[in-house]
Write a protein that holds these residues in place. Structure first.
Motif, PDB file in Angstrom:
ATOM      1  N   THR A   1       0.821  -1.227   0.000  1.00  0.00           N
ATOM      2  CA  THR A   1       0.000   0.000   0.000  1.00  0.00           C
ATOM      3  C   THR A   1       0.854   1.275   0.000  1.00  0.00           C
ATOM      4  OG1 THR A   1      -0.198  -0.299   2.376  1.00  0.00           O
ATOM      5  CG2 THR A   1      -2.095  -0.940   1.042  1.00  0.00           C
ATOM      6  N   GLU A   2       2.068   1.185   0.572  1.00  0.00           N
ATOM      7  CA  GLU A   2       2.933   2.380   0.597  1.00  0.00           C
ATOM      8  C   GLU A   2       3.340   2.839  -0.807  1.00  0.00           C
ATOM      9  OE1 GLU A   2       5.593   0.419   3.514  1.00  0.00           O
ATOM     10  OE2 GLU A   2       6.135   2.497   3.962  1.00  0.00           O
ATOM     11  N   TRP A   3       3.240   1.939  -1.778  1.00  0.00           N
ATOM     12  CA  TRP A   3       3.653   2.296  -3.141  1.00  0.00           C
ATOM     13  C   TRP A   3       2.481   2.771  -4.005  1.00  0.00           C
ATOM     14  CZ3 TRP A   3       7.247  -2.570  -4.145  1.00  0.00           C
ATOM     15  CH2 TRP A   3       8.425  -2.396  -3.418  1.00  0.00           C
ATOM     16  N   GLN A   4       1.305   2.859  -3.406  1.00  0.00           N
ATOM     17  CA  GLN A   4       0.142   3.313  -4.164  1.00  0.00           C
ATOM     18  C   GLN A   4       0.407   4.689  -4.785  1.00  0.00           C
ATOM     19  OE1 GLN A   4      -2.899   1.628  -4.739  1.00  0.00           O
ATOM     20  NE2 GLN A   4      -3.179   3.322  -6.167  1.00  0.00           N
ATOM     21  N   ASP A   5       0.225   4.794  -6.079  1.00  0.00           N
ATOM     22  CA  ASP A   5       0.385   6.047  -6.840  1.00  0.00           C
ATOM     23  C   ASP A   5       1.797   6.625  -6.804  1.00  0.00           C
ATOM     24  OD1 ASP A   5      -2.268   6.004  -7.732  1.00  0.00           O
ATOM     25  OD2 ASP A   5      -2.951   6.932  -5.867  1.00  0.00           O
ATOM     26  N   VAL A   6       2.779   5.804  -6.463  1.00  0.00           N
ATOM     27  CA  VAL A   6       4.173   6.276  -6.511  1.00  0.00           C
ATOM     28  C   VAL A   6       4.631   6.301  -7.965  1.00  0.00           C
ATOM     29  CG1 VAL A   6       6.574   5.634  -5.987  1.00  0.00           C
ATOM     30  CG2 VAL A   6       4.836   5.554  -4.182  1.00  0.00           C
ATOM     31  N   ASP A   7       5.154   7.448  -8.383  1.00  0.00           N
ATOM     32  CA  ASP A   7       5.749   7.569  -9.712  1.00  0.00           C
ATOM     33  C   ASP A   7       7.209   7.121  -9.591  1.00  0.00           C
ATOM     34  OD1 ASP A   7       7.059   8.377 -12.025  1.00  0.00           O
ATOM     35  OD2 ASP A   7       5.878  10.221 -12.221  1.00  0.00           O
ATOM     36  N   VAL A   8       7.544   6.056 -10.318  1.00  0.00           N
ATOM     37  CA  VAL A   8       8.872   5.458 -10.180  1.00  0.00           C
ATOM     38  C   VAL A   8       9.964   6.461 -10.582  1.00  0.00           C
ATOM     39  CG1 VAL A   8      10.305   3.470 -10.786  1.00  0.00           C
ATOM     40  CG2 VAL A   8       7.837   3.211 -10.672  1.00  0.00           C
ATOM     41  N   THR A   9       9.680   7.319 -11.567  1.00  0.00           N
ATOM     42  CA  THR A   9      10.710   8.283 -11.987  1.00  0.00           C
ATOM     43  C   THR A   9      10.903   9.371 -10.923  1.00  0.00           C
ATOM     44  OG1 THR A   9       9.091   9.593 -13.209  1.00  0.00           O
ATOM     45  CG2 THR A   9      10.294   7.943 -14.452  1.00  0.00           C
ATOM     46  N   ALA A  10       9.848   9.675 -10.165  1.00  0.00           N
ATOM     47  CA  ALA A  10      10.008  10.657  -9.088  1.00  0.00           C
ATOM     48  C   ALA A  10      10.861  10.055  -7.968  1.00  0.00           C
ATOM     49  CB  ALA A  10       8.645  11.076  -8.552  1.00  0.00           C
ATOM     50  N   ALA A  11      10.710   8.728  -7.748  1.00  0.00           N
ATOM     51  CA  ALA A  11      11.451   8.079  -6.659  1.00  0.00           C
ATOM     52  C   ALA A  11      12.882   7.728  -7.053  1.00  0.00           C
ATOM     53  CB  ALA A  11      10.711   6.816  -6.219  1.00  0.00           C
ATOM     54  N   LEU A  12      13.106   7.389  -8.329  1.00  0.00           N
ATOM     55  CA  LEU A  12      14.410   6.833  -8.727  1.00  0.00           C
ATOM     56  C   LEU A  12      15.148   7.661  -9.781  1.00  0.00           C
ATOM     57  CD1 LEU A  12      13.481   3.029  -9.022  1.00  0.00           C
ATOM     58  CD2 LEU A  12      14.449   4.224  -7.054  1.00  0.00           C
ATOM     59  N   GLY A  13      14.545   8.742 -10.251  1.00  0.00           N
ATOM     60  CA  GLY A  13      15.192   9.536 -11.296  1.00  0.00           C
ATOM     61  C   GLY A  13      14.746   9.073 -12.670  1.00  0.00           C
ATOM     62  N   PRO A  14      15.462   9.487 -13.724  1.00  0.00           N
ATOM     63  CA  PRO A  14      15.016   9.167 -15.091  1.00  0.00           C
ATOM     64  C   PRO A  14      15.215   7.682 -15.423  1.00  0.00           C
ATOM     65  CG  PRO A  14      17.119  10.320 -15.117  1.00  0.00           C
ATOM     66  CD  PRO A  14      16.703  10.249 -13.680  1.00  0.00           C
ATOM     67  N   VAL A  15      14.157   6.878 -15.222  1.00  0.00           N
ATOM     68  CA  VAL A  15      14.212   5.442 -15.524  1.00  0.00           C
ATOM     69  C   VAL A  15      13.038   5.102 -16.429  1.00  0.00           C
ATOM     70  CG1 VAL A  15      15.258   4.906 -13.288  1.00  0.00           C
ATOM     71  CG2 VAL A  15      12.775   4.761 -13.537  1.00  0.00           C
ATOM     72  N   LEU A  16      13.119   3.931 -17.077  1.00  0.00           N
ATOM     73  CA  LEU A  16      11.989   3.400 -17.850  1.00  0.00           C
ATOM     74  C   LEU A  16      11.367   2.299 -17.003  1.00  0.00           C
ATOM     75  CD1 LEU A  16      13.865   3.156 -21.259  1.00  0.00           C
ATOM     76  CD2 LEU A  16      12.090   4.825 -20.660  1.00  0.00           C
ATOM     77  N   ALA A  17      10.069   2.408 -16.713  1.00  0.00           N
ATOM     78  CA  ALA A  17       9.434   1.445 -15.819  1.00  0.00           C
ATOM     79  C   ALA A  17       8.387   0.630 -16.557  1.00  0.00           C
ATOM     80  CB  ALA A  17       8.790   2.168 -14.641  1.00  0.00           C
ATOM     81  N   GLY A  18       8.202  -0.606 -16.113  1.00  0.00           N
ATOM     82  CA  GLY A  18       7.172  -1.464 -16.685  1.00  0.00           C
ATOM     83  C   GLY A  18       6.716  -2.484 -15.659  1.00  0.00           C
ATOM     84  N   ASN A  19       5.544  -3.056 -15.882  1.00  0.00           N
ATOM     85  CA  ASN A  19       5.039  -4.107 -15.006  1.00  0.00           C
ATOM     86  C   ASN A  19       5.944  -5.345 -15.101  1.00  0.00           C
ATOM     87  OD1 ASN A  19       3.116  -6.770 -15.265  1.00  0.00           O
ATOM     88  ND2 ASN A  19       2.654  -5.520 -13.491  1.00  0.00           N
TER      89      ASN A  19
END
Ligand SMILES: [Zn+2]
Length: 423
Positions: free
Chosen positions: A186-204
């Motif tokens: 639940t802590e990761w709900q609506d977390v933008d991965v690029t905001a947390a980790l910088g310029p990354v490409l994210a996928g399921n």
């Protein structure tokens, strides 16, 4: 596939590049061919000789020689000595080189983020993987895990320096863009991965596991394939010509949340009767009469391992195997794939009880499909699937004329010029 949508060589899957319009000038044509050649080296895993690449890409031999020299000069590839080229006259017996990853060549960093751990790895151009960090989440918070990942990426970024051409991240949640829209944590709900980790490409993670199978695993060369990754839940992806069909927002493939096995039970996702309640790790724990606590995947693996000797576990495995097969049959009716890749618990269950999976599968397939049902193929990539898929996101972006124009990084170019002057 070529940029115009035609297939390029037999069994070769090459993605569509949107930034690659028709090359009109000779400089554009050259950049286009450099990217094509480098992609062919990438997809071929550094196993193809220059002669084979030349044939596959329908290049003139002289053109290929110039392109390879250019790529080698930019430290993108290194040509190793290969076998004798059969197309060259036997008497001359000239060996043909094998373009491979350069020792100072591009590196993709990849992260497999899970609820309970994370892994960081480096991938070379040819797909060779080195696992760099693996960390369990002990008592720490989900937010703390992301801080730890960011810290490891910074350390590894410094280690590889200008060689890093991007970072890919596999996340345990459906995504919209780079935002985790319904994570189990639940802590990761609506977390933008690029905001947390910088310029990354994210996928399921399950989508990326499927992408990896299409590029380097059991679904390689399959024009229309379905991949299913089973862990606590069930995810997956439909792949057309090696490209994931991820929907309008990137969140397609949540096959576990379809009512494929006919129950009425409410699911954690907000729906009812979801397939994963019967066919995922939770389904296996429930079938075995175990409470859903602790590491569910580990417990599910223990049940599968015990099934050969313990009748109670054997029965639970049989139920889940059949439910898995029934759902696969329904998905095949809907999607018409040529083959189905299975990873995670799906591969374990199928290998342990192929008869029950197949019986369930055939029972839900429409009659006209039963004579020649699409093959079920357990993954060969194992735990590295999601990581490998994350690295493919990075190379998909880099192996284009636009991506390659950023290499070598400006600092390296300056260094090279300085070296040339002093030489
Ligand atoms: Zn559900």
């Amino acid at each position: 596939m070529r940029a115009d949508g035609k297939r390029e060589g037999r069994g070769t899957i090459v993605g569509v590049r949107r930034d690659e319009g028709a090359a009109t000038t000779s400089a554009e044509l050259r950049a286009h061919n450099l990217a094509r050649l480098l992609r062919a080296v990438h997809y071929g895993g550094g196993q193809l000789t220059r002669a084979e690449l030349t044939r596959q890409l329908s290049l003139a031999r002289g053109t290929a020689t110039v392109l390879v020299r250019d790529l080698a000069g930019r430290c993108l590839i290194e040509e190793l000595t290969g076998p004798v080229d059969a197309t060259v006259q036997r008497a001359r017996g000239r060996p043909t080189g094998v373009p491979s990853a350069h020792a100072r060549g591009p590196v993709a960093l990849a992260v497999d983020l899970r609820d309970d751990s994370f892994t960081v790895a480096a991938f070379e151009l040819t797909g060779r993987c080195t696992v760099l960090d693996r960390q369990e989440r002990d008592a720490g918070s989900g937010t703390g895990v992301l801080t730890d990942v960011a810290e490891r990426l910074e350390v590894r970024g410094r280690q590889f320096g200008d060689r890093v051409v991007g970072v890919g991240v596999a996340v345990p949640s459906p995504v919209r863009g780079s935002t985790m829209v319904q994570p189990t944590l639940t802590e990761w709900q609506d977390v933008d991965v690029t905001a947390a980790l910088g310029p990354v490409l994210a996928g399921n993670d399950a989508t990326l596991a499927g992408l990896a199978e299409a590029r380097r695993g059991v679904l390689r060369g399959v024009p229309v394939a379905l991949h299913l990754h089973v862990a606590t839940g069930i995810g997956g992806v439909l792949l057309a010509d090696g490209l994931p069909v991820t929907g309008a927002h990137g969140s397609a493939g949540e096959f576990g949340h379809m009512p494929l096995t006919g129950s009425d039970e409410p699911c954690r996702c907000g729906s009812v009767g979801c397939w994963e309640l019967d066919a995922g790790a939770r389904g296996l724990l429930r079938a075995a009469g175990r409470p859903e606590r602790g590491d569910r995947m580990l417990q599910a693996e223990q049940i599968v391992a015990a099934a050969g000797t313990d009748p109670h576990s054997g029965r639970a495995l049989g139920l889940v195997a059949r439910a898995l097969g029934r759902g696969i049959g329904a998905l095949v009716n809907a999607q018409d794939p040529e083959a189905i890749g299975l990873s995670g618990l799906a591969a374990l269950v199928y290998t342990a009880d192929p008869g029950a999976v197949t019986a369930g599968y055939l029972s839900t397939l429409m009659r006209f499909r039963r004579g020649d049902p699409p093959a079920l193929l357990p993954s060969t990539l194992g735990d590295l699937g999601a990581l490998t898929g994350a690295s493919e996101l990075v190379f998909d972006a880099f192996l284009t004329p636009r991506g390659l124009s950023t290499w070598p990084a400006p600092e390296q170019q300056t260094e090279q010029k300085a070296e040339q002057k002093t030489a």
